[in-house]
Enzyme design. Structure first.
Site, PDB file in Angstrom:
ATOM      1  CB  SER A 186      39.974  15.296  53.370  1.00 46.22           C
ATOM      2  OG  SER A 186      39.355  14.291  52.584  1.00 46.22           O
TER       3      SER A 186
ATOM      4  CE1 TYR B 294      40.003  11.645  57.584  1.00 49.14           C
ATOM      5  CE2 TYR B 294      38.631  12.287  55.732  1.00 49.14           C
ATOM      6  CZ  TYR B 294      39.874  12.095  56.283  1.00 49.14           C
ATOM      7  OH  TYR B 294      41.001  12.347  55.537  1.00 49.14           O
TER       8      TYR B 294
END
Length: 260
Positions: A142, A155
């Site tokens: 990401s 995350y």
């Protein structure tokens, strides 16, 4: 180019994973799908991909949060497809909360699926790839594997870990024809991101469309969502001969987010 290769794409029943699975199948790659969803819908998806691209498409609903779930998934793929040439680690979950309010069970769940399962999958896949002398590992990290945002501690910790793991595997396989790279998307309109947009719209009392535009404007200079199809094409490139000497790198696909 990739015709006849065999791939496993985790979290591929929707979103980015499905985009990658479709792009690989279009190149003649047999694919093992993995993910959650309605059983009938998943079977229709599996059969549709097999019919559209004329390749073998299988499905395993392994829960990657379970101990060695990813390793078992790799072994099942090798058994049913006769080997595994391309591993795409895409499955992920999210939880948003300030650090001091972050539930420990949600931290454990995010780390288990977004990081530990990536390690387990790679650990299980590497022996076969090394034995065959060819392999491609693509980790969907990401933009949050490169930069941080508030309220996403687990995350971001996991995705930074994925980028670091990608570098280690790239170094350990540098002298053989096995590569390991990470794709780092910014905002992609997936079910995971849609949930964030919906929550934002509700919290701010604005329309969902406005919440989506606001989300893009804050971080992504292009003001456009990256598409699963674009990420799929990048994954295909990373598996191609043109990328054979690219390994251990993290490629942002973020509309300029990390250029700021």
């Amino acid at each position: 180019m990739l015709n006849g290769k065999r791939a496993l794409v985790t979290g591929s029943t929707s979103g980015i994973g499905l985009g990658i699975a479709r792009a690989l199948a279009a190149q003649g790659v047999s694919v093992m799908l993995n993910g959650f969803g309605d059983a009938a819908e998943i079977e229709a998806l599996r059969a549709g991909l097999a019919r559209e691209f004329g390749v073998t498409v299988l499905y395993n609903g392994a829960d990657l949060s379970k101990s060695d779930g990813a390793g078992e998934l790799v072994r099942d793929t090798e058994g049913r497809l006769g080997g595994l040439d391309i591993l795409v680690n895409n499955a992920g979950i999210q939880h948003v909360a300030p650090v001091e309010e972050f539930p420990l069970e949600r931290w454990d769940a995010v780390i288990a699926i977004n990081l530990t399962a990536v390690f387990q999958g790679i650990r299980a896949a590497l022996p076969g790839m090394k034995a065959r002398g060819w392999g491609r590992i693509v980790n969907v990290a990401s933009v949050h594997g490169v930069v941080a945002s508030v309220n996403k501690a687990a995350y971001i910790a996991a995705k930074h870990g994925v980028v670091g793991l990608t570098k280690v595997v790239g170094l350990e396989t540098a002298e053989i024809d096995v590569t390991c790279n990470a794709i780092c998307p910014g905002w992609v309109l997936t079910p995971l991101v849609q949930k964030q947009i919906d929550a934002r719209a509700e919290a701010q009392g604005v329309a969902v469309e406005q919440a989506g535009r606001d989300l893009l404007t804050e971080k992504q200079p292009s003001k456009k969502f990256t598409t699963p199809e674009q990420i799929g094409e990048l994954a295909v490139f990373l598996c191609s001969p043109a990328a054979a000497n690219m390994t251990g790198i993290a490629l942002p696909m973020d509309g300029g987010w990390t250029a700021q």
